[in-house]
Scaffold this active site. Structure first.
Site, PDB file in Angstrom:
ATOM      1  N   LYS A 196       9.790  -9.825 -57.022  1.00  0.00           N
ATOM      2  CA  LYS A 196       9.044 -10.911 -57.669  1.00  0.00           C
ATOM      3  C   LYS A 196       7.900 -11.285 -56.727  1.00  0.00           C
ATOM      4  O   LYS A 196       8.088 -12.014 -55.764  1.00  0.00           O
ATOM      5  CB  LYS A 196       9.974 -12.116 -57.893  1.00  0.00           C
ATOM      6  CG  LYS A 196       9.609 -13.005 -59.071  1.00  0.00           C
ATOM      7  CD  LYS A 196       8.263 -13.704 -58.972  1.00  0.00           C
ATOM      8  CE  LYS A 196       8.296 -14.916 -58.067  1.00  0.00           C
ATOM      9  NZ  LYS A 196       6.949 -15.473 -57.819  1.00  0.00           N
ATOM     10  N   GLU A 273      11.948 -15.064 -43.886  1.00  0.00           N
ATOM     11  CA  GLU A 273      10.808 -15.169 -42.958  1.00  0.00           C
ATOM     12  C   GLU A 273       9.957 -16.304 -43.497  1.00  0.00           C
ATOM     13  O   GLU A 273       9.420 -16.218 -44.594  1.00  0.00           O
ATOM     14  CB  GLU A 273      10.052 -13.844 -42.907  1.00  0.00           C
ATOM     15  CG  GLU A 273      10.931 -12.764 -42.301  1.00  0.00           C
ATOM     16  CD  GLU A 273      10.276 -11.404 -42.181  1.00  0.00           C
ATOM     17  OE1 GLU A 273       9.184 -11.206 -42.726  1.00  0.00           O
ATOM     18  OE2 GLU A 273      10.886 -10.530 -41.550  1.00  0.00           O
ATOM     19  N   CYS A 307       1.315 -16.183 -41.247  1.00  0.00           N
ATOM     20  CA  CYS A 307       2.427 -16.925 -40.639  1.00  0.00           C
ATOM     21  C   CYS A 307       2.359 -16.854 -39.119  1.00  0.00           C
ATOM     22  O   CYS A 307       2.776 -17.775 -38.425  1.00  0.00           O
ATOM     23  CB  CYS A 307       3.741 -16.352 -41.133  1.00  0.00           C
ATOM     24  SG  CYS A 307       3.861 -14.569 -40.915  1.00  0.00           S
ATOM     25  N   GLU A 402       2.121 -27.310 -41.027  1.00  0.00           N
ATOM     26  CA  GLU A 402       1.581 -25.978 -41.291  1.00  0.00           C
ATOM     27  C   GLU A 402       0.456 -26.118 -42.320  1.00  0.00           C
ATOM     28  O   GLU A 402       0.699 -26.431 -43.482  1.00  0.00           O
ATOM     29  CB  GLU A 402       2.660 -25.034 -41.834  1.00  0.00           C
ATOM     30  CG  GLU A 402       2.128 -23.613 -41.948  1.00  0.00           C
ATOM     31  CD  GLU A 402       3.071 -22.619 -42.628  1.00  0.00           C
ATOM     32  OE1 GLU A 402       3.755 -22.989 -43.588  1.00  0.00           O
ATOM     33  OE2 GLU A 402       3.082 -21.450 -42.194  1.00  0.00           O
TER      34      GLU A 402
HETATM   35  P1  NDP Z   1       6.028 -19.979 -51.213  1.00  0.00           P
HETATM   36  O1  NDP Z   1       7.285 -20.348 -50.506  1.00  0.00           O
HETATM   37  O2  NDP Z   1       5.355 -21.000 -52.025  1.00  0.00           O
HETATM   38  O3  NDP Z   1       6.276 -18.744 -52.192  1.00  0.00           O
HETATM   39  C1  NDP Z   1       6.842 -17.524 -51.743  1.00  0.00           C
HETATM   40  C2  NDP Z   1       7.490 -16.824 -52.915  1.00  0.00           C
HETATM   41  O4  NDP Z   1       8.642 -17.568 -53.327  1.00  0.00           O
HETATM   42  C3  NDP Z   1       6.587 -16.741 -54.142  1.00  0.00           C
HETATM   43  O5  NDP Z   1       6.801 -15.505 -54.788  1.00  0.00           O
HETATM   44  C4  NDP Z   1       7.056 -17.909 -54.957  1.00  0.00           C
HETATM   45  O6  NDP Z   1       6.725 -17.804 -56.313  1.00  0.00           O
HETATM   46  C5  NDP Z   1       8.541 -17.844 -54.726  1.00  0.00           C
HETATM   47  N1  NDP Z   1       9.274 -19.078 -55.007  1.00  0.00           N
HETATM   48  C6  NDP Z   1       8.838 -20.350 -54.975  1.00  0.00           C
HETATM   49  N2  NDP Z   1       9.847 -21.217 -55.288  1.00  0.00           N
HETATM   50  C7  NDP Z   1      10.948 -20.464 -55.519  1.00  0.00           C
HETATM   51  C8  NDP Z   1      12.292 -20.757 -55.873  1.00  0.00           C
HETATM   52  N3  NDP Z   1      12.735 -22.014 -56.041  1.00  0.00           N
HETATM   53  N4  NDP Z   1      13.163 -19.741 -56.035  1.00  0.00           N
HETATM   54  C9  NDP Z   1      12.753 -18.469 -55.851  1.00  0.00           C
HETATM   55  N5  NDP Z   1      11.483 -18.115 -55.522  1.00  0.00           N
HETATM   56  C10 NDP Z   1      10.592 -19.104 -55.345  1.00  0.00           C
HETATM   57  O7  NDP Z   1       5.072 -19.380 -50.079  1.00  0.00           O
HETATM   58  P2  NDP Z   1       3.544 -18.972 -50.233  1.00  0.00           P
HETATM   59  O8  NDP Z   1       3.439 -17.904 -51.295  1.00  0.00           O
HETATM   60  O9  NDP Z   1       2.747 -20.216 -50.363  1.00  0.00           O
HETATM   61  O10 NDP Z   1       3.242 -18.271 -48.835  1.00  0.00           O
HETATM   62  C11 NDP Z   1       2.837 -18.949 -47.697  1.00  0.00           C
HETATM   63  C12 NDP Z   1       4.019 -19.233 -46.784  1.00  0.00           C
HETATM   64  O11 NDP Z   1       4.623 -18.006 -46.419  1.00  0.00           O
HETATM   65  C13 NDP Z   1       3.637 -19.913 -45.491  1.00  0.00           C
HETATM   66  O12 NDP Z   1       4.541 -20.954 -45.215  1.00  0.00           O
HETATM   67  C14 NDP Z   1       3.768 -18.814 -44.462  1.00  0.00           C
HETATM   68  O13 NDP Z   1       4.025 -19.277 -43.158  1.00  0.00           O
HETATM   69  C15 NDP Z   1       4.909 -18.030 -45.020  1.00  0.00           C
HETATM   70  N6  NDP Z   1       4.903 -16.676 -44.485  1.00  0.00           N
HETATM   71  C16 NDP Z   1       5.836 -16.364 -43.531  1.00  0.00           C
HETATM   72  C17 NDP Z   1       5.827 -15.106 -42.950  1.00  0.00           C
HETATM   73  C18 NDP Z   1       6.847 -14.750 -41.918  1.00  0.00           C
HETATM   74  O14 NDP Z   1       6.973 -13.573 -41.630  1.00  0.00           O
HETATM   75  N7  NDP Z   1       7.555 -15.687 -41.340  1.00  0.00           N
HETATM   76  C19 NDP Z   1       4.825 -14.090 -43.325  1.00  0.00           C
HETATM   77  C20 NDP Z   1       3.905 -14.535 -44.351  1.00  0.00           C
HETATM   78  C21 NDP Z   1       3.957 -15.791 -44.899  1.00  0.00           C
HETATM   79  P3  NDP Z   1       5.317 -18.378 -56.857  1.00  0.00           P
HETATM   80  O15 NDP Z   1       4.432 -18.643 -55.704  1.00  0.00           O
HETATM   81  O16 NDP Z   1       4.846 -17.271 -57.704  1.00  0.00           O
HETATM   82  O17 NDP Z   1       5.651 -19.615 -57.585  1.00  0.00           O
END
Ligand code: NDP
Length: 503
Positions: A196, A273, A307, A402
């Site tokens: 997803k 992550e 990140c 962040e």
């Molecule tokens: P989100 O947490 O908003 O979304 C990540 C994914 O989770 C998306 O596909 C999102 O869907 C999905 N999602 C959201 N809510 C739910 C839920 N309740 N149940 C299941 N899936 C869900 O992150 P972002 O996309 O905004 O990405 C940025 C974040 O990612 C930052 O905090 C960054 O630090 C972190 N990150 C961490 C990394 C690491 O290696 N530690 C690497 C890269 C990023 P949708 O958005 O389509 O609603």
């Protein structure tokens, strides 16, 4: 690469070629059991460089998730993939890697259209790294052995087995790169998956399943793609599905918390992550030119939406002014503009909601803050100037939260202990960089920092065998090399009694 590079004109803005326009004009569907499946409702994905609509995407819900998990489960039970030899599975992944490189110009353009990141970054960074992930895990998994403990006529041996249906949930900042980081080891280990992607960036995953995946011989049902939203929609249905054996998630910490609650239904194996608030510590004995160059990269690469970014820089007081001026000079020199121009160094933020969020932090940069560079936004599109600021207290929202944008805050420090305390004063613990020529100090400080990754005199230097992940609220578990294989498989131990005396 150079031949492919020739397909992208350097000084001009790249236009979307006709074949891609045609492809984008057709709705992007879910990919379930080897078939494209439409949803009743849809959403649009936009190009952050100008806000224009790129494509219409199926908005998956319970029905699509149930179908995708059922297809994955059935394919797993049929065993057409998991029972193939490791060599055959790895060969398919290697082929996928080659195909990604053959399609590099198209994939890079799509990634930049969907994310707003500079074409150069997609072309030279994200997409080749996605190809590398498939190649790396194919090579790495092949080296896998196992141990045998012979005791006379009894042999105890262990072997890895696939887990079943694995849910892969990915964010928007490095779409294909992070998808491949999960797909490659999950598939190498023989699992069936449901991916997803973020609703902001569905295009490269859609391209992968439509054009590349059918050419590598992975059976239907092994790779399923459901587009859609997270909270209360496709993402949530997927992570709470009782037939999902493991969830690999990359995204925000608060989403991780929500997923953990949903996954309690299993309970399901988890690898998270999550968010970060990285830092760099610059000592006066460091190579300040190099430190400024890499700290600028760590703050502004991918518009600060990484990140592993370093939005906080702690600088020894004696070189604070000199260093900050070097950092600000680099920020001012960055070419901000159309993501589809190969000379552009910084593009647009992902979209309107995130742009408003980053703008709200810029609005907090009043006295006592000193803005050394940037501080403004540009429209149309979602552009934020690379911004360098100092003078903020450590408990200021910009210092603590962040932001995930091109805003770096610089702080002076007097002693090593003060710097360590400041770096650690955050609930996050993903990454940090230390800049010094003193090896003992580098070792001491890296030991004292509470984060999963530390770089000394560099930033974002990766070896894919190395355990990757965060401490504290930045992660749960580690992926990379053997750590990924461990997550996406489980050991079975077998003891065989041969005829004759027991050992
Ligand atoms: P989100 O947490 O908003 O979304 C990540 C994914 O989770 C998306 O596909 C999102 O869907 C999905 N999602 C959201 N809510 C739910 C839920 N309740 N149940 C299941 N899936 C869900 O992150 P972002 O996309 O905004 O990405 C940025 C974040 O990612 C930052 O905090 C960054 O630090 C972190 N990150 C961490 C990394 C690491 O290696 N530690 C690497 C890269 C990023 P949708 O958005 O389509 O609603």
């Amino acid at each position: 690469m150079e031949n492919l590079r020739k397909k992208i004109p350097s000084g001009q803005d790249v236009a979307i070629p006709p074949f891609m326009r045609d492809w984008l004009a057709a709705p992007k569907l879910h990919f379930i059991d080897g078939h494209f499946v439409a949803s009743e409702s849809t959403f649009e994905t936009i190009h952050p460089g100008d806000g224009s609509v790129l494509a219409t995407i199926g908005r998956g819900g319970k029905k699509e998730v149930d179908a995708a998990v059922a297809a994955a489960k059935a394919s797993f039970e049929r065993g057409e993939w998991r029972c193939r030899s490791l060599e055959e599975r790895c060969a398919a992944l290697e082929k996928l890697s080659t195909l990604i490189l053959e399609h590099l110009p198209a994939l890079a353009l799509l990634e930049s259209l969907d994310t707003g990141k500079p074409l150069r970054e997609s072309f030279e960074g994200d997409i080749p790294r996605a190809a590398r992930n498939f190649k790396f895990f194919a090579e790495f998994a092949r080296q896998e052995g196992s141990s045998c403990y012979p005791q006379g006529n009894v042999f105890h041996y262990s072997q890895r087995e696939a887990l079943g249906v694995v849910a892969l949930i990915t964010p928007w900042n490095l779409p294909l790169y992070l998808e491949s980081w999960k797909l490659a080891p999950a598939l190498a280990m023989g699992n069936s998956v449901v991916l997803k992607p973020s609703e902001w960036t569905p295009l490269t995953a859609a391209y992968l399943v439509e054009f590349l995946l059918p050419r590598v011989g992975i059976p239907n049902g092994v790779v399923n793609l459901v587009h859609g939203f997270g909270d209360g929609e496709a993402g949530e249905f997927l992570v709470s599905h009782p037939d999902v054996s493991a969830i690999s998630f990359t995204g925000e910490t608060r989403t991780g918390r929500a997923i953990m609650r949903s996954a309690a239904v299993g309970p399901t194996r988890l690898s998270f992550e999550m968010g970060g608030k990285g830092a760099s510590v610059v000592f006066a004995d460091a190579d300040l030119e190099k430190a400024a160059e890499l700290c600028a990269r760590a703050a502004f690469r991918n518009q600060g939406q990484i990140c592993l970014a370093s939005p906080r820089v702690f600088v020894e007081s004696s070189c604070f002014e000199a260093f900050t001026e070097k950092l600000a000079a680099r920020a001012r020199a960055i070419k901000l503009g159309n993501p589809l121009n190969y000379q552009t160094e910084m593009g647009a933020l992902i979209g309107s909601a995130h742009f408003e969020k980053v703008k709200s932090y810029l609005s907090l940069l009043n006295t006592p803050a000193r803005v050394w560079a940037g501080g403004k936004t540009r429209s149309p599109g979602y552009f934020v100037e690379p911004t360098v600021v100092s003078g903020l207290p450590l408990d200021h929202a910009v210092s603590c939260e962040e932001i995930f944008g091109p805003l770096v805050s610089v702080y002076p420090f007097q002693s090593e202990g003060e710097a360590i305390e400041a770096v650690n004063a955050t609930p996050y613990g993903l990454s940090a960089s230390i800049w010094t020529r003193d090896g003992d100090r580098a070792h001491r400080v890296s030991n004292a920092l509470r984060c999963g990754l530390v770089w000394v005199n560099t930033w974002f230097l990766r070896d894919l065998r190395v355990p990757f992940g965060g401490q504290k609220r930045s992660g749960l578990g580690r992926e990379g090399g053997a750590f990924s294989l461990d997550f996406y498989s489980e050991w079975k131990s077998v003891s065989i009694q041969f005829s004759g005396e027991e050992g």
